[in-house]
Scaffold this motif. Structure first.
Motif, PDB file in Angstrom:
ATOM      1  N   THR A  71      -7.883  -5.859  -0.447  1.00 61.49           N
ATOM      2  CA  THR A  71      -7.251  -6.398  -1.655  1.00 61.49           C
ATOM      3  C   THR A  71      -6.432  -7.651  -1.396  1.00 61.49           C
ATOM      4  O   THR A  71      -6.577  -8.651  -2.128  1.00 61.49           O
ATOM      5  CB  THR A  71      -6.382  -5.322  -2.331  1.00 61.49           C
ATOM      6  OG1 THR A  71      -7.206  -4.240  -2.734  1.00 61.49           O
ATOM      7  CG2 THR A  71      -5.675  -5.894  -3.563  1.00 61.49           C
ATOM      8  N   PHE A 115      -6.605  -6.237 -10.191  1.00 65.09           N
ATOM      9  CA  PHE A 115      -5.887  -5.208  -9.445  1.00 65.09           C
ATOM     10  C   PHE A 115      -4.926  -4.443 -10.351  1.00 65.09           C
ATOM     11  O   PHE A 115      -4.931  -3.205 -10.363  1.00 65.09           O
ATOM     12  CB  PHE A 115      -5.115  -5.821  -8.275  1.00 65.09           C
ATOM     13  CG  PHE A 115      -4.263  -4.807  -7.569  1.00 65.09           C
ATOM     14  CD1 PHE A 115      -4.842  -3.851  -6.749  1.00 65.09           C
ATOM     15  CD2 PHE A 115      -2.890  -4.758  -7.767  1.00 65.09           C
ATOM     16  CE1 PHE A 115      -4.069  -2.879  -6.121  1.00 65.09           C
ATOM     17  CE2 PHE A 115      -2.109  -3.795  -7.148  1.00 65.09           C
ATOM     18  CZ  PHE A 115      -2.704  -2.848  -6.319  1.00 65.09           C
ATOM     19  N   GLY A 133      -6.312  -2.546   2.517  1.00 66.05           N
ATOM     20  CA  GLY A 133      -7.712  -2.894   2.742  1.00 66.05           C
ATOM     21  C   GLY A 133      -7.999  -4.354   2.487  1.00 66.05           C
ATOM     22  O   GLY A 133      -7.287  -5.241   2.960  1.00 66.05           O
ATOM     23  N   PHE A 180       1.089   1.467  -3.817  1.00 68.03           N
ATOM     24  CA  PHE A 180      -0.221   1.574  -4.450  1.00 68.03           C
ATOM     25  C   PHE A 180      -1.276   1.665  -3.361  1.00 68.03           C
ATOM     26  O   PHE A 180      -1.456   0.716  -2.583  1.00 68.03           O
ATOM     27  CB  PHE A 180      -0.509   0.350  -5.325  1.00 68.03           C
ATOM     28  CG  PHE A 180       0.544   0.059  -6.349  1.00 68.03           C
ATOM     29  CD1 PHE A 180       0.821   0.961  -7.367  1.00 68.03           C
ATOM     30  CD2 PHE A 180       1.275  -1.117  -6.290  1.00 68.03           C
ATOM     31  CE1 PHE A 180       1.787   0.690  -8.310  1.00 68.03           C
ATOM     32  CE2 PHE A 180       2.248  -1.398  -7.231  1.00 68.03           C
ATOM     33  CZ  PHE A 180       2.504  -0.488  -8.247  1.00 68.03           C
ATOM     34  N   ALA A 181      -1.986   2.758  -3.319  1.00 67.98           N
ATOM     35  CA  ALA A 181      -2.986   2.949  -2.273  1.00 67.98           C
ATOM     36  C   ALA A 181      -4.022   1.841  -2.281  1.00 67.98           C
ATOM     37  O   ALA A 181      -4.507   1.401  -1.232  1.00 67.98           O
ATOM     38  CB  ALA A 181      -3.668   4.314  -2.448  1.00 67.98           C
ATOM     39  N   GLY A 182      -4.355   1.333  -3.471  1.00 67.13           N
ATOM     40  CA  GLY A 182      -5.385   0.305  -3.567  1.00 67.13           C
ATOM     41  C   GLY A 182      -4.947  -1.071  -3.142  1.00 67.13           C
ATOM     42  O   GLY A 182      -5.740  -2.019  -3.164  1.00 67.13           O
ATOM     43  N   ALA A 183      -3.661  -1.239  -2.768  1.00 64.36           N
ATOM     44  CA  ALA A 183      -3.148  -2.559  -2.405  1.00 64.36           C
ATOM     45  C   ALA A 183      -3.392  -2.891  -0.946  1.00 64.36           C
ATOM     46  O   ALA A 183      -2.999  -3.960  -0.477  1.00 64.36           O
ATOM     47  CB  ALA A 183      -1.656  -2.655  -2.704  1.00 64.36           C
ATOM     48  N   TYR A 222       0.819  -1.217   0.000  1.00 60.59           N
ATOM     49  CA  TYR A 222       0.000   0.000   0.000  1.00 60.59           C
ATOM     50  C   TYR A 222       0.847   1.259   0.000  1.00 60.59           C
ATOM     51  O   TYR A 222       0.348   2.343  -0.305  1.00 60.59           O
ATOM     52  CB  TYR A 222      -0.976   0.004   1.176  1.00 60.59           C
ATOM     53  CG  TYR A 222      -0.342  -0.030   2.545  1.00 60.59           C
ATOM     54  CD1 TYR A 222       0.261   1.100   3.101  1.00 60.59           C
ATOM     55  CD2 TYR A 222      -0.360  -1.200   3.297  1.00 60.59           C
ATOM     56  CE1 TYR A 222       0.840   1.068   4.361  1.00 60.59           C
ATOM     57  CE2 TYR A 222       0.221  -1.252   4.556  1.00 60.59           C
ATOM     58  CZ  TYR A 222       0.815  -0.116   5.078  1.00 60.59           C
ATOM     59  OH  TYR A 222       1.383  -0.158   6.316  1.00 60.59           O
ATOM     60  N   SER A 241      -6.458  -2.128 -12.802  1.00 60.35           N
ATOM     61  CA  SER A 241      -7.079  -0.943 -12.206  1.00 60.35           C
ATOM     62  C   SER A 241      -6.082   0.188 -11.991  1.00 60.35           C
ATOM     63  O   SER A 241      -6.492   1.327 -11.721  1.00 60.35           O
ATOM     64  CB  SER A 241      -7.721  -1.314 -10.860  1.00 60.35           C
ATOM     65  OG  SER A 241      -6.735  -1.518  -9.848  1.00 60.35           O
ATOM     66  N   LEU A 242      -4.803  -0.100 -12.109  1.00 53.57           N
ATOM     67  CA  LEU A 242      -3.781   0.917 -11.876  1.00 53.57           C
ATOM     68  C   LEU A 242      -3.646   1.822 -13.098  1.00 53.57           C
ATOM     69  O   LEU A 242      -3.815   1.374 -14.245  1.00 53.57           O
ATOM     70  CB  LEU A 242      -2.442   0.256 -11.553  1.00 53.57           C
ATOM     71  CG  LEU A 242      -2.411  -0.637 -10.310  1.00 53.57           C
ATOM     72  CD1 LEU A 242      -1.042  -1.309 -10.175  1.00 53.57           C
ATOM     73  CD2 LEU A 242      -2.735   0.169  -9.056  1.00 53.57           C
TER      74      LEU A 242
END
Length: 276
Positions: A135, A155, A133, A128-131, A125, A158-159
């Motif tokens: 994920t 994933f 939570g 990548f902020a989305g990595a 994370y 989505s980047l």
């Protein structure tokens, strides 16, 4: 792009590892293959701990992992490792990883040079902020390989990445070094591609994370490691010359510094393990 290779180059004890874990490689989604070499999945259920040792490729890896001894699933980004990488496996667990092609990670993190990640392992994370939570759990929890691969695809797709001609050049150059044993000197590689040595060095620093000389030596060391694991009667002086080392002593020094054993001792250890 070619399908994932089946070789075990870089694994210090491939037989020992592969008898303890389920190891698979899968292709990523078509658009990602330009920069992602393959996905690799490992599952284990061990009665006794085992330490895996890897002499890494010049690649960045993004992994989502679950180990029952370490708590909930988590993500990790690992830059090019300069020395040998060791991972202790115990109990039950699994890893779902994306191995980027050498030079191929920069399009996914275009604001920083590849050297920023070299020698580092950090929570995914932070890159990548989305990595964070849910994920990691969404990637490692599915029971089927197909579902895990689909989660990795989702994933990465989505980047906000985009094709980069300089990344394409870096990927091509590193693959040329890997596949062609005759590539021994950085100057020869630069001239062959119409580049100055300095331009080649800057490209590798920005996109690969290590120098072109380091890449040449690492791939040749992989060859030495593979031969030492297969044969006891290796002509080390001849192999050193074939791989572009100044002499046998330089090969032995690099091998020992990275693996922890001289090549002859490593070969004997493998012979004893096979006899047992």
């Amino acid at each position: 792009m070619a399908a994932p290779r089946r070789d075990t180059r870089g694994i210090v004890d491939p037989a020992g590892l592969l008898t303890r874990v389920r190891f698979r490689r899968h292709e990523p989604a078509g658009p990602l293959r330009r920069y992602v070499e393959w996905y690799w999945l490992i599952d284990w259920d061990l009665s006794e701990p085992y330490v895996s040792h890897i002499v890494p490729h010049p690649s960045v890896n993004l992994t989502f992992q679950w180990d029952e001894d370490e708590g909930p699933p988590y993500g990790e980004l690992t830059g090019v490792a300069l020395g040998m990488y060791a991972r202790r496996l115990s109990g039950r667990g699994r890893v779902c990883g994306a191995k980027f092609r050498p030079g191929g990670f920069r399009p996914f993190a275009p604001d920083v040079p590849a050297t920023h990640w070299t020698g580092r392992a950090l929570p995914a994370y932070e890159a990548f902020a989305g990595a964070g939570g849910d994920t990691p759990r969404s990637v490692v929890s599915p029971g089927s390989d197909r579902a895990r691969v689909a989660a990795l695809d989702a994933f990465l797709m989505s980047l906000p990445w985009a094709p980069d001609p300089q990344a394409d050049l870096a990927v091509e150059l590193v693959e040329h070094v890997r596949a062609d044993r005759s590539v021994r000197r950085v100057g020869d590689l630069a001239r062959d591609r119409g580049l100055s040595v300095r331009s080649l060095q800057r490209l590798f620093s920005a996109y690969v994370g290590v120098s072109p000389k380091w890449v040449v030596l690492r791939y040749r060391l992989h060859e030495a490691l593979e031969l030492a694991g297969r044969r006891r009667d290796v002509d080390w002086a001849g192999l050193a010359a074939d791989l572009g080392y100044a002499d046998q002593a330089h090969l032995v020094r690099d091998f020992t510094a990275t693996v922890g054993l001289p090549p002859a001792a490593y070969a004997q250890a493998f012979a004893r393990a096979g006899a047992g």
